[in-house]
Design a protein around this motif. Structure first.
Motif, mmCIF file in Angstrom:
data_model
loop_
_atom_site.group_PDB
_atom_site.id
_atom_site.type_symbol
_atom_site.label_atom_id
_atom_site.label_comp_id
_atom_site.label_asym_id
_atom_site.label_seq_id
_atom_site.Cartn_x
_atom_site.Cartn_y
_atom_site.Cartn_z
ATOM 1 N N ARG A 3 20.523 39.760 62.857
ATOM 2 C CA ARG A 3 20.348 41.220 62.848
ATOM 3 C C ARG A 3 21.609 41.964 63.254
ATOM 4 O O ARG A 3 21.691 43.183 63.098
ATOM 5 C CB ARG A 3 19.202 41.612 63.772
ATOM 6 C CG ARG A 3 17.834 41.160 63.310
ATOM 7 C CD ARG A 3 16.777 41.427 64.360
ATOM 8 N NE ARG A 3 16.978 40.607 65.555
ATOM 9 C CZ ARG A 3 16.197 40.684 66.640
ATOM 10 N NH1 ARG A 3 15.209 41.565 66.678
ATOM 11 N NH2 ARG A 3 16.425 39.894 67.680
ATOM 12 N N VAL A 4 22.579 41.232 63.799
ATOM 13 C CA VAL A 4 23.842 41.852 64.196
ATOM 14 C C VAL A 4 24.992 41.046 63.615
ATOM 15 O O VAL A 4 24.822 39.900 63.187
ATOM 16 C CB VAL A 4 23.977 41.927 65.740
ATOM 17 C CG1 VAL A 4 22.882 42.800 66.339
ATOM 18 C CG2 VAL A 4 23.952 40.528 66.354
ATOM 19 N N SER A 5 26.166 41.649 63.614
ATOM 20 C CA SER A 5 27.370 40.945 63.181
ATOM 21 C C SER A 5 28.358 40.894 64.328
ATOM 22 O O SER A 5 28.355 41.753 65.218
ATOM 23 C CB SER A 5 28.000 41.637 61.974
ATOM 24 O OG SER A 5 28.381 42.969 62.292
ATOM 25 N N HIS A 6 29.188 39.865 64.326
ATOM 26 C CA HIS A 6 30.255 39.730 65.316
ATOM 27 C C HIS A 6 31.566 40.063 64.617
ATOM 28 O O HIS A 6 31.961 39.405 63.653
ATOM 29 C CB HIS A 6 30.284 38.311 65.883
ATOM 30 C CG HIS A 6 29.107 38.001 66.743
ATOM 31 N ND1 HIS A 6 29.147 38.086 68.120
ATOM 32 C CD2 HIS A 6 27.841 37.621 66.427
ATOM 33 C CE1 HIS A 6 27.960 37.764 68.615
ATOM 34 N NE2 HIS A 6 27.151 37.474 67.603
ATOM 35 N N ARG A 7 32.225 41.080 65.110
ATOM 36 C CA ARG A 7 33.429 41.580 64.458
ATOM 37 C C ARG A 7 34.638 41.466 65.378
ATOM 38 O O ARG A 7 34.490 41.418 66.611
ATOM 39 C CB ARG A 7 33.249 43.039 64.044
ATOM 40 C CG ARG A 7 32.152 43.292 63.019
ATOM 41 C CD ARG A 7 32.109 44.749 62.627
ATOM 42 N NE ARG A 7 31.170 45.011 61.540
ATOM 43 C CZ ARG A 7 31.019 46.201 60.977
ATOM 44 N NH1 ARG A 7 31.746 47.238 61.392
ATOM 45 N NH2 ARG A 7 30.152 46.371 59.992
ATOM 46 N N GLU A 8 35.803 41.467 64.767
ATOM 47 C CA GLU A 8 37.055 41.493 65.516
ATOM 48 C C GLU A 8 37.938 42.600 64.985
ATOM 49 O O GLU A 8 37.910 42.910 63.781
ATOM 50 C CB GLU A 8 37.788 40.149 65.409
ATOM 51 C CG GLU A 8 37.114 39.019 66.160
ATOM 52 C CD GLU A 8 37.937 37.738 66.142
ATOM 53 O OE1 GLU A 8 38.961 37.700 65.418
ATOM 54 O OE2 GLU A 8 37.561 36.788 66.850
ATOM 55 N N THR A 9 38.694 43.207 65.874
ATOM 56 C CA THR A 9 39.633 44.244 65.484
ATOM 57 C C THR A 9 40.759 44.276 66.508
ATOM 58 O O THR A 9 40.678 43.636 67.563
ATOM 59 C CB THR A 9 38.948 45.613 65.397
ATOM 60 O OG1 THR A 9 39.845 46.552 64.788
ATOM 61 C CG2 THR A 9 38.543 46.125 66.768
ATOM 62 N N VAL A 10 41.797 45.018 66.213
ATOM 63 C CA VAL A 10 42.912 45.197 67.140
ATOM 64 C C VAL A 10 42.881 46.632 67.643
ATOM 65 O O VAL A 10 42.887 47.590 66.854
ATOM 66 C CB VAL A 10 44.264 44.896 66.458
ATOM 67 C CG1 VAL A 10 45.421 45.198 67.406
ATOM 68 C CG2 VAL A 10 44.312 43.432 66.024
ATOM 69 N N LEU A 11 42.834 46.784 68.952
ATOM 70 C CA LEU A 11 42.796 48.092 69.586
ATOM 71 C C LEU A 11 44.022 48.259 70.468
ATOM 72 O O LEU A 11 44.181 47.547 71.460
ATOM 73 C CB LEU A 11 41.525 48.246 70.430
ATOM 74 C CG LEU A 11 40.182 48.029 69.702
ATOM 75 C CD1 LEU A 11 39.029 48.141 70.688
ATOM 76 C CD2 LEU A 11 40.025 49.025 68.563
ATOM 77 N N ASN A 12 44.886 49.154 70.078
ATOM 78 C CA ASN A 12 46.099 49.433 70.854
ATOM 79 C C ASN A 12 46.883 48.164 71.172
ATOM 80 O O ASN A 12 47.389 47.981 72.280
ATOM 81 C CB ASN A 12 45.741 50.198 72.133
ATOM 82 C CG ASN A 12 45.079 51.532 71.839
ATOM 83 O OD1 ASN A 12 45.583 52.323 71.053
ATOM 84 N ND2 ASN A 12 43.932 51.778 72.454
ATOM 85 N N GLY A 13 46.924 47.252 70.188
ATOM 86 C CA GLY A 13 47.746 46.057 70.306
ATOM 87 C C GLY A 13 47.049 44.811 70.812
ATOM 88 O O GLY A 13 47.668 43.740 70.862
ATOM 89 N N GLN A 14 45.768 44.903 71.169
ATOM 90 C CA GLN A 14 45.035 43.745 71.682
ATOM 91 C C GLN A 14 43.798 43.477 70.830
ATOM 92 O O GLN A 14 43.122 44.406 70.380
ATOM 93 C CB GLN A 14 44.602 43.972 73.139
ATOM 94 C CG GLN A 14 45.753 44.185 74.110
ATOM 95 C CD GLN A 14 46.630 42.958 74.269
ATOM 96 O OE1 GLN A 14 46.142 41.828 74.208
ATOM 97 N NE2 GLN A 14 47.919 43.167 74.484
ATOM 98 N N LYS A 15 43.519 42.189 70.604
ATOM 99 C CA LYS A 15 42.358 41.815 69.805
ATOM 100 C C LYS A 15 41.077 41.965 70.617
ATOM 101 O O LYS A 15 40.990 41.497 71.760
ATOM 102 C CB LYS A 15 42.482 40.365 69.330
ATOM 103 C CG LYS A 15 41.359 39.928 68.382
ATOM 104 C CD LYS A 15 41.376 38.431 68.149
ATOM 105 C CE LYS A 15 40.836 37.683 69.357
ATOM 106 N NZ LYS A 15 40.736 36.222 69.122
ATOM 107 N N TYR A 16 40.105 42.611 70.019
ATOM 108 C CA TYR A 16 38.784 42.781 70.630
ATOM 109 C C TYR A 16 37.722 42.136 69.744
ATOM 110 O O TYR A 16 37.796 42.188 68.506
ATOM 111 C CB TYR A 16 38.435 44.264 70.768
ATOM 112 C CG TYR A 16 38.776 44.900 72.095
ATOM 113 C CD1 TYR A 16 37.794 45.147 73.049
ATOM 114 C CD2 TYR A 16 40.081 45.267 72.386
ATOM 115 C CE1 TYR A 16 38.099 45.754 74.254
ATOM 116 C CE2 TYR A 16 40.398 45.875 73.590
ATOM 117 C CZ TYR A 16 39.399 46.114 74.522
ATOM 118 O OH TYR A 16 39.711 46.716 75.718
ATOM 119 N N HIS A 17 36.717 41.591 70.400
ATOM 120 C CA HIS A 17 35.492 41.167 69.727
ATOM 121 C C HIS A 17 34.392 42.142 70.111
ATOM 122 O O HIS A 17 34.321 42.603 71.254
ATOM 123 C CB HIS A 17 35.097 39.756 70.164
ATOM 124 C CG HIS A 17 33.648 39.432 69.911
ATOM 125 N ND1 HIS A 17 32.677 39.547 70.897
ATOM 126 C CD2 HIS A 17 32.998 39.019 68.792
ATOM 127 C CE1 HIS A 17 31.508 39.199 70.401
ATOM 128 N NE2 HIS A 17 31.668 38.883 69.132
#
Length: 354
Positions: free
Chosen positions: A12-26
């Motif tokens: 029912r949910v997805s696990h995503r990754e992105t870069v926020l202000n130079g750091q990788k977030y999950h």
């Protein structure tokens, strides 16, 4: 009837990754099946938690027609955990967390968000509302009361030896002992058991707010009841409940073993940095509507600490649940019902689909 919760691999949910202000977030992301939502809610966890700490609230909020966004905060789980030094300790500051929340909202195309927080996450959501008043429309905090910025630096030792002796454990967390001595998988697992309420066969707790973790006794610690709220009240299917707790404990252990304790403990090493940022804030008020849910039996963030919040949070709604610090999982139905009522009456009003 058991309260619905997501599992680590929940479809029912997805696990995503992105870069926020130079750091990788999950982050965990969820939307209603029909794809439409009334508002975007960010849920911010604290110590020693993960995005998964909101497992009972995520499906509930999706069912209330919300887009739900739940990051692993800096240093936790699958988000980056830069070592400091050499990295700047400010990466673990509250202001940095607010900046990253703002950036994630921008990436998701969410010009307005509702913020929910627990533990450190509660502190983060109050300050984010102050740093980004045009972004944050409403705030709710579970267990964490609002603390106004101070014009004078108050050290942790001064707090512990003064009005808040129950913050003594933070001196242990900020120091080098835990990071040096809790490194293996078994040590991390038992450490988490202690923090989530594990006891010896004689009923002795291994975590005391005034002093912290009893490292010498961790090898004999029992199960951690607060890793599954059902364990507090369920007498039926006890083996199923225990198995569920162990599964959650193993998930937490694996996530913490990705980076060790260095990142999470850095949040306790930024007191002066956070103070210096507060001096630049320019306000002591939280002008947005705020829901504060206290845990009547919270031994650290005691209900008494919230006395006088109205002076700085004029649009405050107070509620209380029969829980300790782990209200999100101990009393999830009560927490969810309170949030649902507040969303309907305050946050969404006539726009509500609830």
């Amino acid at each position: 009837m058991p309260v619905d919760k997501i599992t680590p691999d929940d479809s029912r949910v997805s696990h995503r990754e992105t870069v926020l202000n130079g750091q990788k977030y999950h982050y965990i992301h969820g939307v209603p099946k029909h794809g439409k939502f009334k508002a975007t809610v960010f849920l911010i966890h604290g110590w020693p938690d993960l995005s998964y700490g909101w497992r009972y609230q995520i499906p509930f909020l999706i069912q209330q027609n919300m887009q739900v966004v739940v990051p692993d905060m800096m240093g936790y789980g699958r988000t980056d955990a830069p070592r400091s030094p050499p990295a700047d300790l400010r990466l673990y500051s509250i202001k940095r967390a607010a900046d990253d929340i703002s950036e994630l909202a921008k990436q998701l195309g969410a010009p307005k968000i509702i913020l929910g927080g627990h533990d450190w996450g509660g502190i983060v959501v109050y300050r984010t509302a102050q740093w980004y008043p045009e972004l944050v429309t409403h705030v709710f905090s579970v267990c964490t009361p609002y603390t106004a910025p101070s014009r004078r630096f108050i050290s942790l030792a001064e707090m512990v030896h003064g009005p808040l002796p129950q913050f003594g454990y933070q001196m242990q967390l900020a120091g080098p002992e835990l990071e040096a001595n809790v490194t293996s998988c078994d040590q991390v697992r038992n450490f988490l058991r202690a923090l989530y309420g594990g006891r010896s066969e004689q009923g002795k707790p291994y975590f005391r707010p005034e002093t912290g973790i009893d490292l010498d006794g961790l090898e004999t610690i029992g199960v951690a009841p607060s890793l599954d709220g059902e364990a507090c009240s369920s007498e039926m299917n006890s083996q199923i409940v225990i198995d569920s707790r162990l599964q959650e404990l193993e998930y937490y252990t694996r996530e913490y073993m990705r980076h060790g304790l260095h990142g999470p403990l850095n949040w306790y090493r930024t007191r002066r940095i956070n103070f210096e940022d507060d001096l630049k804030l320019g306000t002591k008020m939280v002008k947005q509507p705020v829901l504060f849910i206290s845990g009547r039996h919270d031994a650290v963030l005691t209900p008494e600490m919230s006395k006088g919040m109205e002076a700085f949070v004029p649009r405050l709604t107070r509620r209380e649940v029969e829980a300790s610090h782990w209200a999100l999982t101990q009393t999830p139905e009560e927490v969810n019902n309170i949030v649902k009522e507040w969303l309907r009456e305050v946050a969404l009003g006539s726009r509500s689909l609830l």
